[in-house]
Design a protein around this motif. Sequence first.
Motif, short mmCIF file in Angstrom:
data_model
loop_
_atom_site.label_atom_id
_atom_site.label_comp_id
_atom_site.label_asym_id
_atom_site.label_seq_id
_atom_site.Cartn_x
_atom_site.Cartn_y
_atom_site.Cartn_z
N TYR A 4 10.44 3.83 -3.83
CA TYR A 4 11.72 2.58 -4.14
C TYR A 4 10.88 2.17 -5.01
O TYR A 4 9.27 1.47 -4.86
CB TYR A 4 11.48 2.14 -3.28
N GLU A 5 10.73 1.08 -5.47
CA GLU A 5 10.62 -0.47 -5.80
C GLU A 5 10.43 -1.59 -5.31
O GLU A 5 11.18 -1.39 -4.44
CB GLU A 5 10.88 -0.49 -7.73
N PHE A 6 8.89 -2.25 -5.43
CA PHE A 6 8.72 -3.10 -4.43
C PHE A 6 8.46 -4.42 -4.96
O PHE A 6 8.00 -4.89 -5.81
CB PHE A 6 8.03 -2.85 -3.48
N GLY B 232 -1.83 -3.33 -3.93
CA GLY B 232 -1.17 -1.55 -4.94
C GLY B 232 -0.58 -2.84 -6.45
O GLY B 232 0.94 -1.43 -6.61
N ARG B 233 -0.17 -3.57 -6.79
CA ARG B 233 0.16 -3.99 -8.03
C ARG B 233 1.31 -4.31 -8.14
O ARG B 233 2.02 -4.80 -8.90
CB ARG B 233 -0.15 -2.64 -9.08
N SER B 234 2.31 -4.20 -7.12
CA SER B 234 2.91 -5.21 -6.84
C SER B 234 3.10 -6.52 -6.58
O SER B 234 2.24 -7.68 -6.80
CB SER B 234 3.64 -4.93 -5.47
N LYS B 235 4.21 -7.51 -7.40
CA LYS B 235 4.35 -8.70 -7.20
C LYS B 235 4.55 -9.33 -5.58
O LYS B 235 5.40 -9.01 -5.35
CB LYS B 235 5.47 -9.43 -8.24
N GLU C 291 0.86 -1.29 -0.05
CA GLU C 291 -0.38 -0.21 -0.35
C GLU C 291 1.50 1.16 -0.36
O GLU C 291 0.12 2.23 -0.68
CB GLU C 291 -0.27 0.09 1.75
N ASP C 292 1.71 1.08 1.05
CA ASP C 292 3.05 2.52 0.85
C ASP C 292 3.42 2.51 -0.34
O ASP C 292 3.87 3.66 -0.76
CB ASP C 292 3.83 2.32 2.01
N GLN C 293 3.73 1.71 -1.12
CA GLN C 293 4.81 1.27 -2.25
C GLN C 293 3.81 1.87 -3.69
O GLN C 293 4.15 2.99 -4.69
CB GLN C 293 5.22 0.72 -2.65
N CYS C 294 2.70 1.45 -3.42
CA CYS C 294 1.43 2.11 -4.77
C CYS C 294 0.92 3.55 -4.48
O CYS C 294 1.08 4.50 -4.94
CB CYS C 294 0.48 1.20 -4.06
N ALA D 210 1.86 8.94 -5.96
CA ALA D 210 2.18 10.34 -6.05
C ALA D 210 2.33 10.54 -7.11
O ALA D 210 3.09 12.08 -7.45
CB ALA D 210 2.45 10.38 -5.24
N LYS D 211 4.44 9.88 -7.80
CA LYS D 211 4.34 10.24 -8.85
C LYS D 211 4.64 9.97 -10.28
O LYS D 211 4.91 10.95 -10.52
CB LYS D 211 5.52 8.93 -8.98
N LEU D 212 3.41 9.71 -10.28
CA LEU D 212 1.99 9.39 -11.64
C LEU D 212 1.49 10.72 -11.58
O LEU D 212 1.57 11.21 -12.85
CB LEU D 212 1.53 8.19 -12.57
#
Length: 848
Positions: free
Chosen positions: A555-557, A627-630, A533-536, A541-543
């Motif tokens: 960071y990427e996760f 959050g779309r991370s794997k 959730e934090d990385q998403c 915010a970046k996009l």
Amino acid sequence: MDTAELGDDSFIKNRKFKDKPPLWDTFQDPPSRRATGSAASWTKLGCLLKVFKLLTYGLVFLVILGTAVVSKLCFLLMVAQFRSNATVKICNTLDENSLFIPALPKEEQCAWLWALIFAFSTPEVLTFFRALRICTFKDVKSPTWTEVALVLIFEILHTIGLALLVFYVMPQLDSVRALMICNGVCFIPSILNIGWESNITRRSIFNLVIGVLAIMAQMSALVVWPAFSSSSAVHLIALPLVLISMRWWENYTTSSSALGHILKIFQRSRSRYQTYLYLSPVKIILFSLIGLGLHGYPITEYFSTFMKAWQSHEILVYSGELADKSLFTLSTNANTVIYVLLLQVCSSYLCYVFAKFACKIKIQEFSFSLPLSLAGPTSIAIALWLVWLRDTNECAFHRFIPDYLSLTGNSYNDLLSAIIENRLWIWPLWWLSQLWITRHIWGPRNEKNAPTEKLFICPWYCGFLVDQCITMNRRIIDLNEECLTRKDELSPVTATDILESDKIPQLIVCATMWHETQEEMMEFLKSIVRLDEDQCARRMAKLHINGGKSDNEYYEFETNIFFDDAFVLDEKLCENPRNPPLNEYVKTLIISIEKACFEVYGVNMKIKPPVKTETPYGGRLVWTLPGRSKMIAHLKNKDKIRHKKRWSQVMYMYYLLGFRIMELEGVSARRKAVIAENTFLLALDGDIDFQPQAVQLLIDRMKAIDELGAACGRIHPVGRGPMVWYQIFEYAIGHWLQKATEHVIGCVLCSPGCFSLFRGSALMENSVMKKYTTVSSEPMHYVQYDQGEDRWLCTLILKQGLRVEYSAASDAYTHSPESLTSSIINGDVGFHPQLQIYLICYRMPIWW
């Protein structure tokens, strides 16, 4: 529009229809908030923390501004007293119409002279001991002769200029003008500060014009006052100002400037500390000899009267009308010189320490730049007020300080005429030019808790020019960017080969599981969902906010779970040995993912079934988290690949570092090195409970210190029963005491595998990953390699000259075994290391 942005929008829209339950089934049972562990409520503490941050901003601002002003005023007071012809008006309580002037004896002047020498020597002594500590306990490369020669030349020239200014020029100026001339020590930086850009823009033209004006303003400090003065000391003012400004030449020399090729010869890194081991004593001796030589008495007398100088003396007081006849005597206070010296030294030291503290915690704009920029005008305003008050009333400070102590100054009853006659109107130009030359302090680019070498060019500070020294000593270019630029220039690979995405931290969670319960798995999965959730949120915010630009904490996760003994291999329970079924623990992991999402988000969430892949070591399951991370679960078959924790670590090291990075096609070795430096493996156990802030603290430590190979957090055991109580005590000793002590005095020796962050490039060093794959063949090996794998891996990292650090603010919670049997199996009890030693002694007596 970016394809990633389109993908995110379509993914969200599809989930709205797929995960929406029917109307008759909209009733939910939201989870209750836990009051323990990492999910404890910190609302009240968060409010207090905000108040504490505001107080910290204000406190650091006031301390830096106050100590800088006190340091300068004490310095001027010492300069005013050591002159051989020092005369000041004293308070006259007997005859208010008469003027009394004391004449300080030679011994009193010598005491103030030695006080100036000791004030200069204090930061040099601190530099010497810092250099001694680093050269003794750190891995320091020997400097080249060119580096030593350049450092000696510029440091000695700076010392000569400072001695001439303090002992020859300032005594001939009043205290206010002496303070003003401190803003004229930026001549060399003003010249080097001009940036010649190939592309001519309005901004570049503006910077060039202001830069030229700053040079002219600094040049006026060299010529205006000498042109209208008859004093030979004032005529010489240009020489010390230019020599002093040479100390900070390197900070204003970039690789694109005319002197940039000199900068490529050496780097101001820890190799410089070997030079300061003998340079600091040389500077002290040189400064002392110049001061003793310029004062006027034979040098031998200063040493013969040294002890007597710190005692009480009799001062002859003369009348203003009868200068050749003394009327009465005054006794000096023997402790006055010591008090003023200690006040000057302590204020300068505190100013430097709090300034460095402000840079480390990234409150530089308000609590560092602003007070140091205001220190000069504030000091001058206070000095003007003190001189005016003493000039109008000699008894103004009679109750507070001795009558013979005072700042020197002309009559400032008519301030406007004094400004015109003494040419004080030129000072604002010097101060404004200094603000322009040191404008880089308003835009810091350092990481949190960055080491001193990344913050400042030269170690420590100059006690007499504390505000100018700190601001011009603050690095303009971050050390990482500077070193990377030099490596790119020396490398045949062009700088365009390295992409900005290669510098983004790649966080890869590597968890090892075996026979964890569902409760333990839930704590781990909730931590992963919170991190997802934090990385998403940072990616969104970046996009959508930052326009595709990453912030400092982006960071990427990705999550990788390595499951030992994941299949049922019993022939009685396995119908097809070639395709064994999953055991109950893996099934528990699969059904716990949606429950973990429900407890984190508070709503029912449908997670797509994992993508199943058969692999040579067993199998692989791949989930896509909300959050779309794997999240990838590597299911190990112990009949196909070695099991246990160490071999799971070897597996993910070689897969994530060896295969993913080293097997990249069309990527240069330099780019692979940059990717490896920014790849971090978060080693976890299957029952760990943590918050994203804890991981961010470890990443910040990695980004701040290049030679940091591993960083660990503080572990809190949770559970019930006497065994848990004992382990809470054992963890408190091991983390709050032992690891904290190791971190302060040297380096942490062991980073626990349950919650530690490893740098990819550190694991890829020679004799680390390869040696970590050693197969156990002797009894000693089973204890050292398989039971103590965490300590062995850290030992291999330390042997390569890298560091391991401990972050007490990074908290993680782990389930402790509640029975004696499980404690012995997991090796979590305090007597387990002694049991290992007993086994070693029993099985291998020759080893001892």
